[in-house]
Design a protein around this motif. Structure first.
Motif, PDB file in Angstrom:
ATOM      1  N   SER A  20     -39.050 -46.422  16.983  1.00 43.50           N
ATOM      2  CA  SER A  20     -40.246 -46.408  17.829  1.00 43.50           C
ATOM      3  C   SER A  20     -40.047 -45.527  19.061  1.00 43.50           C
ATOM      4  N   LEU A  21     -38.848 -45.510  19.612  1.00 43.85           N
ATOM      5  CA  LEU A  21     -38.567 -44.673  20.772  1.00 43.85           C
ATOM      6  C   LEU A  21     -38.563 -43.190  20.394  1.00 43.85           C
ATOM      7  N   VAL A  22     -37.986 -42.873  19.243  1.00 45.15           N
ATOM      8  CA  VAL A  22     -37.996 -41.489  18.765  1.00 45.15           C
ATOM      9  C   VAL A  22     -39.430 -41.039  18.493  1.00 45.15           C
ATOM     10  N   ALA A  23     -40.234 -41.917  17.886  1.00 48.22           N
ATOM     11  CA  ALA A  23     -41.628 -41.582  17.611  1.00 48.22           C
ATOM     12  C   ALA A  23     -42.413 -41.392  18.903  1.00 48.22           C
ATOM     13  N   PHE A  24     -42.114 -42.201  19.919  1.00 46.10           N
ATOM     14  CA  PHE A  24     -42.775 -42.033  21.214  1.00 46.10           C
ATOM     15  C   PHE A  24     -42.453 -40.680  21.821  1.00 46.10           C
ATOM     16  N   PHE A  25     -41.184 -40.286  21.792  1.00 47.27           N
ATOM     17  CA  PHE A  25     -40.808 -38.981  22.339  1.00 47.27           C
ATOM     18  C   PHE A  25     -41.455 -37.842  21.554  1.00 47.27           C
ATOM     19  N   HIS A  29     -44.090 -35.277  23.347  1.00 49.77           N
ATOM     20  CA  HIS A  29     -43.837 -33.835  23.365  1.00 49.77           C
ATOM     21  C   HIS A  29     -44.907 -33.073  22.589  1.00 49.77           C
ATOM     22  N   SER A  30     -45.457 -33.680  21.548  1.00 47.66           N
ATOM     23  CA  SER A  30     -46.504 -32.977  20.806  1.00 47.66           C
ATOM     24  C   SER A  30     -47.789 -32.878  21.625  1.00 47.66           C
ATOM     25  N   ILE A  31     -48.088 -33.897  22.435  1.00 45.40           N
ATOM     26  CA  ILE A  31     -49.255 -33.823  23.313  1.00 45.40           C
ATOM     27  C   ILE A  31     -49.059 -32.746  24.379  1.00 45.40           C
ATOM     28  N   ILE A  32     -47.875 -32.696  24.951  1.00 49.47           N
ATOM     29  CA  ILE A  32     -47.575 -31.653  25.945  1.00 49.47           C
ATOM     30  C   ILE A  32     -47.649 -30.277  25.306  1.00 49.47           C
ATOM     31  N   PHE A  33     -47.071 -30.137  24.118  1.00 50.05           N
ATOM     32  CA  PHE A  33     -47.088 -28.858  23.408  1.00 50.05           C
ATOM     33  C   PHE A  33     -48.521 -28.413  23.124  1.00 50.05           C
ATOM     34  N   GLY A  34     -49.330 -29.318  22.614  1.00 50.15           N
ATOM     35  CA  GLY A  34     -50.713 -28.968  22.287  1.00 50.15           C
ATOM     36  C   GLY A  34     -51.522 -28.577  23.509  1.00 50.15           C
ATOM     37  N   GLY A  35     -51.353 -29.307  24.597  1.00 49.88           N
ATOM     38  CA  GLY A  35     -52.092 -28.987  25.817  1.00 49.88           C
ATOM     39  C   GLY A  35     -51.705 -27.642  26.400  1.00 49.88           C
ATOM     40  N   CYS A  36     -50.414 -27.387  26.491  1.00 45.78           N
ATOM     41  CA  CYS A  36     -49.951 -26.111  27.046  1.00 45.78           C
ATOM     42  C   CYS A  36     -50.320 -24.948  26.131  1.00 45.78           C
ATOM     43  N   ALA A  37     -50.221 -25.147  24.828  1.00 44.76           N
ATOM     44  CA  ALA A  37     -50.577 -24.082  23.892  1.00 44.76           C
ATOM     45  C   ALA A  37     -52.060 -23.766  23.981  1.00 44.76           C
ATOM     46  N   LEU A  38     -52.895 -24.783  24.130  1.00 42.25           N
ATOM     47  CA  LEU A  38     -54.334 -24.561  24.261  1.00 42.25           C
ATOM     48  C   LEU A  38     -54.651 -23.769  25.522  1.00 42.25           C
ATOM     49  N   SER A  83     -38.620 -29.696  20.921  1.00 38.18           N
ATOM     50  CA  SER A  83     -38.373 -31.134  20.953  1.00 38.18           C
ATOM     51  C   SER A  83     -39.148 -31.857  19.861  1.00 38.18           C
ATOM     52  N   VAL A  84     -40.387 -31.431  19.606  1.00 40.81           N
ATOM     53  CA  VAL A  84     -41.172 -32.031  18.530  1.00 40.81           C
ATOM     54  C   VAL A  84     -40.471 -31.814  17.194  1.00 40.81           C
ATOM     55  N   LEU A  85     -39.981 -30.611  16.966  1.00 42.19           N
ATOM     56  CA  LEU A  85     -39.257 -30.342  15.722  1.00 42.19           C
ATOM     57  C   LEU A  85     -37.993 -31.188  15.621  1.00 42.19           C
ATOM     58  N   TYR A  86     -37.272 -31.322  16.707  1.00 39.61           N
ATOM     59  CA  TYR A  86     -36.026 -32.092  16.717  1.00 39.61           C
ATOM     60  C   TYR A  86     -36.285 -33.563  16.391  1.00 39.61           C
ATOM     61  N   TYR A  87     -37.228 -34.162  17.114  1.00 44.36           N
ATOM     62  CA  TYR A  87     -37.512 -35.576  16.876  1.00 44.36           C
ATOM     63  C   TYR A  87     -38.184 -35.788  15.528  1.00 44.36           C
ATOM     64  N   GLY A  88     -38.971 -34.830  15.094  1.00 42.85           N
ATOM     65  CA  GLY A  88     -39.574 -34.920  13.766  1.00 42.85           C
ATOM     66  C   GLY A  88     -38.535 -34.901  12.662  1.00 42.85           C
ATOM     67  N   ARG A  89     -37.509 -34.091  12.830  1.00 43.47           N
ATOM     68  CA  ARG A  89     -36.423 -34.063  11.837  1.00 43.47           C
ATOM     69  C   ARG A  89     -35.658 -35.380  11.806  1.00 43.47           C
ATOM     70  N   ILE A  90     -35.474 -35.990  12.974  1.00 47.22           N
ATOM     71  CA  ILE A  90     -34.812 -37.297  13.008  1.00 47.22           C
ATOM     72  C   ILE A  90     -35.648 -38.319  12.251  1.00 47.22           C
ATOM     73  N   LEU A  91     -36.956 -38.318  12.493  1.00 45.94           N
ATOM     74  CA  LEU A  91     -37.831 -39.263  11.799  1.00 45.94           C
ATOM     75  C   LEU A  91     -37.875 -38.988  10.304  1.00 45.94           C
ATOM     76  N   LEU A  92     -37.892 -37.729   9.928  1.00 53.63           N
ATOM     77  CA  LEU A  92     -37.920 -37.375   8.508  1.00 53.63           C
ATOM     78  C   LEU A  92     -36.639 -37.807   7.818  1.00 53.63           C
ATOM     79  N   TYR A  93     -35.516 -37.632   8.490  1.00 54.20           N
ATOM     80  CA  TYR A  93     -34.232 -38.050   7.916  1.00 54.20           C
ATOM     81  C   TYR A  93     -34.203 -39.569   7.735  1.00 54.20           C
TER      82      TYR A  93
END
Length: 97
Positions: A20-25, A29-38, A83-93
């Motif tokens: 749950s903590l990894v998913a929160f991070f 980070h995905s919200i921050i990424f999306g906002g800054c990219a927009l 960071s999104v990719l990193y935490y996503g890989r942890i969740l996928l694993y």
């Protein structure tokens, strides 16, 4: 408050954190990424058009400040995307095992 912070559970690696903590991070980070990219998508094209028309000597402090702000946003976008990719890989694993 500082004693509570010093007594918190410290993880030796991010992969040892609760799911749950990894998913929160990852979500944060995905919200921050999306906002800054927009913001970058909407601002950079107009900035580049104006920058090509105006010589560097006439930019003034606002132009240079905008360039610094765009650079900081690009850095934040890159960091949060990685960071999104990193935490996503942890969740996928974890899902696979």
């Amino acid at each position: 408050m500082t004693k509570k912070w010093q007594k918190r559970k410290k993880y030796p690696d991010d992969s040892n954190m609760r799911t749950s903590l990894v998913a929160f991070f990852a979500l944060a980070h995905s919200i921050i990424f999306g906002g800054c990219a927009l913001i970058l998508i909407k601002v950079v094209f107009g900035f580049l058009q104006a920058a090509y028309k105006t010589p560097l000597s006439q930019w003034g402090s606002r132009g240079w400040l905008l360039l610094v702000v765009i650079g900081v946003l690009a850095y934040i976008t890159q960091f949060s995307g990685k960071s999104v990719l990193y935490y996503g890989r942890i969740l996928l694993y974890r899902k696979r095992t």
